[in-house]
Structure formats: structure tokens, C-alpha cells
Design an enzyme around this catalytic site. Structure first.
Site, PDB file in Angstrom:
ATOM      1  CG  HIS A  64      -2.072   0.939   1.038  1.00 39.91           C
ATOM      2  ND1 HIS A  64      -1.986   2.280   1.298  1.00 39.91           N
ATOM      3  CD2 HIS A  64      -3.321   0.721   0.574  1.00 39.91           C
ATOM      4  CE1 HIS A  64      -3.135   2.854   1.004  1.00 39.91           C
ATOM      5  NE2 HIS A  64      -3.967   1.933   0.561  1.00 39.91           N
TER       6      HIS A  64
ATOM      7  CG  ASP B 259      -8.799  -4.122  -2.992  1.00 43.38           C
ATOM      8  OD1 ASP B 259      -9.974  -4.021  -2.593  1.00 43.38           O
ATOM      9  OD2 ASP B 259      -8.210  -3.244  -3.626  1.00 43.38           O
TER      10      ASP B 259
HETATM   11  N1  CMC Z   1       4.195  -7.677  -4.916  1.00 40.15           N
HETATM   12  C1  CMC Z   1       5.536  -7.677  -5.042  1.00 40.15           C
HETATM   13  N2  CMC Z   1       6.317  -6.607  -4.860  1.00 40.15           N
HETATM   14  C2  CMC Z   1       5.731  -5.463  -4.535  1.00 40.15           C
HETATM   15  C3  CMC Z   1       4.334  -5.364  -4.371  1.00 40.15           C
HETATM   16  C4  CMC Z   1       3.555  -6.521  -4.577  1.00 40.15           C
HETATM   17  N3  CMC Z   1       2.229  -6.483  -4.436  1.00 40.15           N
HETATM   18  N4  CMC Z   1       3.997  -4.087  -4.053  1.00 40.15           N
HETATM   19  C5  CMC Z   1       5.141  -3.408  -4.005  1.00 40.15           C
HETATM   20  N5  CMC Z   1       6.193  -4.227  -4.293  1.00 40.15           N
HETATM   21  C6  CMC Z   1       7.632  -3.873  -4.294  1.00 40.15           C
HETATM   22  C7  CMC Z   1       7.996  -3.072  -5.524  1.00 40.15           C
HETATM   23  O1  CMC Z   1       8.425  -3.927  -6.575  1.00 40.15           O
HETATM   24  C8  CMC Z   1       9.107  -2.205  -4.998  1.00 40.15           C
HETATM   25  O2  CMC Z   1      10.262  -2.990  -4.873  1.00 40.15           O
HETATM   26  P1  CMC Z   1      11.728  -2.317  -5.106  1.00 40.15           P
HETATM   27  O3  CMC Z   1      11.853  -1.279  -4.035  1.00 40.15           O
HETATM   28  O4  CMC Z   1      12.686  -3.454  -4.958  1.00 40.15           O
HETATM   29  O5  CMC Z   1      11.704  -1.744  -6.487  1.00 40.15           O
HETATM   30  C9  CMC Z   1       8.654  -1.867  -3.574  1.00 40.15           C
HETATM   31  O6  CMC Z   1       7.835  -2.995  -3.185  1.00 40.15           O
HETATM   32  C10 CMC Z   1       7.837  -0.585  -3.452  1.00 40.15           C
HETATM   33  O7  CMC Z   1       6.755  -0.678  -4.366  1.00 40.15           O
HETATM   34  P2  CMC Z   1       6.110   0.574  -5.123  1.00 40.15           P
HETATM   35  O8  CMC Z   1       5.385   0.096  -6.317  1.00 40.15           O
HETATM   36  O9  CMC Z   1       7.170   1.616  -5.339  1.00 40.15           O
HETATM   37  O10 CMC Z   1       5.122   1.121  -4.027  1.00 40.15           O
HETATM   38  P3  CMC Z   1       3.929   2.111  -4.275  1.00 40.15           P
HETATM   39  O11 CMC Z   1       3.663   2.775  -2.973  1.00 40.15           O
HETATM   40  O12 CMC Z   1       4.222   2.994  -5.453  1.00 40.15           O
HETATM   41  O13 CMC Z   1       2.722   1.161  -4.714  1.00 40.15           O
HETATM   42  C11 CMC Z   1       0.875  -0.315  -4.631  1.00 40.15           C
HETATM   43  C12 CMC Z   1       1.714   0.741  -3.872  1.00 40.15           C
HETATM   44  C13 CMC Z   1      -0.393  -0.594  -3.843  1.00 40.15           C
HETATM   45  C14 CMC Z   1       0.475   0.245  -6.014  1.00 40.15           C
HETATM   46  C15 CMC Z   1       1.738  -1.604  -4.804  1.00 40.15           C
HETATM   47  O14 CMC Z   1       2.069  -2.120  -3.527  1.00 40.15           O
HETATM   48  C16 CMC Z   1       1.015  -2.684  -5.617  1.00 40.15           C
HETATM   49  O15 CMC Z   1       1.113  -2.669  -6.846  1.00 40.15           O
HETATM   50  N6  CMC Z   1       0.265  -3.622  -4.955  1.00 40.15           N
HETATM   51  C17 CMC Z   1      -0.501  -4.615  -5.661  1.00 40.15           C
HETATM   52  C18 CMC Z   1      -1.810  -3.998  -6.157  1.00 40.15           C
HETATM   53  C19 CMC Z   1      -2.816  -3.792  -5.024  1.00 40.15           C
HETATM   54  O16 CMC Z   1      -3.050  -4.671  -4.207  1.00 40.15           O
HETATM   55  N7  CMC Z   1      -3.456  -2.599  -5.031  1.00 40.15           N
HETATM   56  C20 CMC Z   1      -4.513  -2.273  -4.061  1.00 40.15           C
HETATM   57  C21 CMC Z   1      -4.117  -1.146  -3.146  1.00 40.15           C
HETATM   58  S1  CMC Z   1      -5.251  -1.025  -1.752  1.00 40.15           S
HETATM   59  C22 CMC Z   1      -6.756  -0.594  -2.455  1.00 40.15           C
HETATM   60  C23 CMC Z   1      -6.817   0.819  -2.843  1.00 40.15           C
HETATM   61  O17 CMC Z   1      -6.984   1.677  -1.974  1.00 40.15           O
HETATM   62  O18 CMC Z   1      -6.692   1.084  -4.046  1.00 40.15           O
END
Ligand code: CMC
Length: 428
Positions: A307, A364
Site C-alpha cells: 500500500h 482488497d
Molecule cells: N508484490 C511484489 N512486490 C511489490 C508489491 C507486490 N504487491 N507491491 C510493491 N512491491 C515492491 C515493488 O516492486 C518495490 O520494490 P523495489 O523497491 O525493490 O523496487 C517496492 O515494493 C515498493 O513498491 P512501489 O510500487 O514503489 O510502491 P507504491 O507505494 O508505489 O505502490 C501499490 C503501492 C499498492 C500500487 C503496490 O504495492 C502494488 O502494486 N500492490 C498490488 C496492487 C494492489 O493490491 N493494489 C490495491 C491497493 S489497496 C486498495 C486501494 O486503496 O486502491
């Protein structure tokens, strides 16, 4: 003396005021940065460190896993309130008295018809159309049938627009599902409560009575409350930015629905179930998928994990996980993907990749399992999220318009070509 932040640039120092919120969140007020410095701006892709507004609606502390609507803890609201009470709270700032709640619902019922002509628009979509695209289009189409602009200086005008949307949106949600299933389109039953009526509109078969199951109604009530607001997320920021151009409420919400659709946002609930199903069909080997999620050369992500703001736990996920066990137990549903989900969670919580990056199950991860147990088809999961988020979007739009916030218009750092001469076609 009030605190200030100093920025030093090109040998000169500039001071900027500090804004402190009621929960002691601090921000540097950089409104005058560009003017004072002669062109300096901040750059923050994804707005990870940028506050777009001051808001009194929802408080979220990602480190401590706190979520509150108007000061009330999400745990208390999920246990004690009805979705309509929470909608009132978010939009108007206080929990309603019985009289205020009765009036709200009476007004909603009065507005709950959707123009019959809207059915023709729905008919234009193929049955296979994704329900989020259909819902966004129908919400936008509502403008044509309710064209008057909202005068934000008139409380009455604001109230009427909000009531219309709270009333008609559930009908559109139900129609979106029924169209997909080839069921006749119908209107609600005003003798029922707001959530019970939604269930009946969605699930009543033409030749059968529909009795609302209190277990199902209570589970849906809780899910809707948990999704009702989440401060400046992608879809809410979209609603605010579209509304900031003075586009109307329905247009702003329609844009919010499109933003919510994506799998990194609301679309994750559908993606989670599809992922869990995929793992089940592939023999249930969770370790294999954990490995894929950690592999930087593999685009696979563990959907429902991570998140932007919660870096300890998502309080909504805690409530939903407990609720999933209860609801499936009460309904006598055994879903093997629940075990796969629990297995994945356990492995992730013990894995340094996830621990180091502070990746925990989000709202989710378990919600789809409950939706499925309630009989809601997978492609409708994100629509259910939108239904829950509607009061939050409305509250944020209302706050933004009442505060007369300026049009949202970020800047950029241009990295393209410098001026060059036009090249005739034959020279390209
Ligand atoms: N599986 C594997 N690796 C992950 C995941 C995941 N679900 N989420 C983040 N990471 C890794 C990412 O690869 C990165 O690694 P590194 O630092 O080595 O490059 C690190 O964790 C930070 O990730 P980020 O994408 O920079 O983090 P963010 O804050 O930009 O993204 C997120 C947050 C929710 C988009 C992301 O965690 C994600 O894609 N999760 C899966 C989709 C999901 O479940 N979304 C629902 C969010 S809650 C409902 C809502 O309110 O929308």
C-alpha cells in the site's frame, strides 16, 4: 513563533511556513516557492510526498495503521454503524440524529428513479463490456438527464445534487449487473433499507421472491463502510481535480470510477481473486508465486499486497480477514482460495522481501472472497468498491468546492527536444 522551513538555492535562503494538522502532521507550505525563487518548483512523481489539500474528512496514519472518518475509528464504525449513517458522517461532518437519517433516506427514496431513456444507453453496450466502463459511462450519462449546474453557494443545491447521486447510483450498479446477466432492469423496493434494497435490486429474479439474508446484508454493510473513504488516493484525487475545473458532481464521480478501475487501485480486488484462482488451478503452489512476486524480471506482483500509505498493516484488511471467516462460516461456504490466501499471507509475513519493503495485505486481499461468498460475480467486485467509495468521493468533492479551491494544475520539468526546425515529409 511559528515554525518555518528554509530552502537554500543558488546561494540565497528562502523561508516557507509550516502547516500543522490536528494530528500533528506537518507540511511545508510552498505556495510562493516559484514566485519567490524565480522559477523553482518541486518534483514528486506519483505525489509520494505532496499534500494536495487540507482536509477534515479522513485521518490515516500508515505507520500505525490508523484510519478514522471524521475522528471516528474505522473499527467502531464497521461494528456499529449503517453505511448510510457513515455516508452522512463523511459528507456532512457529524453522525446523523435519527431524524436527520430518516430525512436523508426519505429524500434518497424520492430521487431513486432513473430516467427510462437511460436503459437505451445501457442497451448499447455488449453484455461482455466490463462493468466499470459501463458504470462510469452511465454515471456520466446521468448529467444529460440532470443538467443543472450545482451552485456551491447554495446549501440546497449542493444537497439536491448529492441526494440524486446517492439515490441513482445503486440503481445503475444493479442495472450494470443485471444487463450482464440478461435479467430485466428494475427499480428498488422503498420498504427496505439502503443496503438491503441494493441487494434486492441486484439479485431479485423476475419470477421469484427475494428475501434479504441478514448475514449477507450485514457483511455488505461492513464492506461498504470499510471502503467509504481513504483520503487523497488516486480516484479521490481524480474526483477533486476534475471537480476543481467546476465540472459537475456527476462528471467528477464518473472520472473517479475510471481511476478506481485500474488493478493497482480498486481493480485489485478482482485481480486478487483471479490470482488466487490461478494459483489454485496451478496446483496451489504458493511458494512458486511468492518467488515470482520477488523476481524483478517477472511482472507478476502479489495482488492485494502493499500500500502506498500503510507501512505496518492496513486496518481494513484486519477487519475483513476476520469478517471473511465469520461470513463464510455463517453462510456455510467453503472456499479453497481462502486457504490459499491465508497461506500466502503467512509466507509473505515471514519473508524478508515483503518485510523489508513493508508489504502487508491490503483491503482488497480478502474482500473478494467475501464478495464471492455473497454471490457477487468477480467482474463486479470493483463496482462494489465504487459503491462503497461513493460517499467519500462526494464528501471530498463537496469539501473542495465549498473551500473554493483553485483549479488543480500541476507543473512539470520539460525534458524533450529544444527548439528545432520543421522537417518536410520527404526529409524524415
Ligand atoms: N508484490 C511484489 N512486490 C511489490 C508489491 C507486490 N504487491 N507491491 C510493491 N512491491 C515492491 C515493488 O516492486 C518495490 O520494490 P523495489 O523497491 O525493490 O523496487 C517496492 O515494493 C515498493 O513498491 P512501489 O510500487 O514503489 O510502491 P507504491 O507505494 O508505489 O505502490 C501499490 C503501492 C499498492 C500500487 C503496490 O504495492 C502494488 O502494486 N500492490 C498490488 C496492487 C494492489 O493490491 N493494489 C490495491 C491497493 S489497496 C486498495 C486501494 O486503496 O486502491
Amino acid at each position: 513563533m511559528s515554525k518555518k522551513a528554509t530552502i537554500e538555492f543558488d546561494g540565497k535562503k528562502y523561508e516557507f511556513p509550516i502547516v500543522v494538522g490536528t494530528e500533528n502532521e506537518v507540511a511545508i507550505q510552498i505556495k510562493s516557492l516559484r514566485g519567490d525563487t524565480g522559477g523553482l518548483i518541486t518534483l514528486d512523481p506519483g505525489y509520494k510526498n505532496t499534500g494536495s489539500c487540507e482536509s477534515a474528512i479522513t485521518f490515516l496514519n500508515g505507520e500505525e495503521g490508523i484510519l478514522r472518518y471524521r475522528g471516528y475509528a474505522i473499527e467502531e464504525l464497521a461494528d456499529n454503524a449503517s453505511f448510510l449513517e457513515v455516508a452522512y458522517l463523511l459528507i456532512f461532518g457529524e453522525l446523523p440524529t435519527q431524524q436527520q437519517l430518516d430525512k436523508l433516506y426519505a429524500d434518497i427514496k424520492r430521487e431513486s428513479n432513473v430516467d427510462e431513456e437511460m436503459k437505451k444507453i445501457l442497451d448499447g453496450f455488449p453484455k461482455s463490456a466490463h462493468p466499470m466502463g459501463v458504470l462510469s459511462s452511465l454515471t456520466s450519462a446521468l448529467i444529460a438527464f440532470n443538467p443543472s449546474a450545482v451552485n456551491v453557494d447554495s446549501e440546497e443545491d449542493m444537497y439536491n445534487a448529492i441526494i440524486k447521486l446517492l439515490a441513482k447510483f445503486p440503481v445503475l450498479v444493479a442495472w450494470t449487473l443485471r444487463k450482464r446477466q440478461g435479467q430485466p432492469l428494475d427499480y428498488g423496493d422503498s420498504s427496505l433499507g439502503y443496503v438491503e434494497n441494493i441487494l434486492k435490486m441486484m439479485f431479485k429474479k423476475p419470477s421469484e421472491n427475494y428475501e434479504v439474508d441478514p448475514v449477507v446484508a450485514s457483511a455488505l454493510n461492513k464492506l461498504l463502510i470499510l471502503h467509504a473513504d481513504h483520503e487523497q488516493n488516486c480516484s479521490t484525487s481524480t474526483v477533486r481535480i476534475v471537480g476543481s475545473s467546476h465540472a459537475g458532481l456527476f462528471a467528477s464521480i464518473s472520472a473517479g470510477i475510471s481511476a478506481l478501475w485500474g488493478p493497482l487501485h480498486g481493480g485489485a480486488n478482482q485481480a486478487v481473486i483471479e490470482m488466487l484462482e490461478g494459483i489454485k488451478q496451478d496446483g496451489g503452489d504458493t511458494k512458486k508465486y511468492m518467488k515470482k512476486a520477488k523476481d524483478k524480471n517477472d511482472p507478476f506482483r502479489l495482488m492485494g499486497f502493499g500500500h502506498r500509505v500503510y507501512k505496518n498493516f492496513d486496518p481494513r484488511a484486519k477487519i475483513i480477514k476476520k469478517s471473511a471467516d465469520e461470513v463464510l462460516g455463517k453462510l456455510g461456504v467453503q472456499d479453497p482460495v481462502l486457504d490459499i490466501a491465508k497461506g500466502l499471507e503467512k509466507e509473505a509475513l515471514e519473508d524478508s522481501y515483503f518485510v523489508d519493503r513493508k508489504l502487508y495485505p491490503n483491503v482488497d486481499f480478502y474482500s473478494g472472497i467475501i464478495y464471492r461468498a455473497l454471490g457477487i460475480p468477480t467482474e463486479m467486485f470493483t463496482v462494489m468498491f465504487a459503491l462503497g467509495r461513493l460517499p467519500g468521493w462526494i464528501a471530498q468533492w463537496r469539501e473542495m468546492r465549498l473551500k473554493k479551491e483553485p483549479i488543480g494544475r500541476p507543473r512539470q520539468v520539460y525534458t524533450g527536444e529544444n527548439l528545432r526546425s520543421f522537417k518536410p515529409m520527404e526529409n524524415r
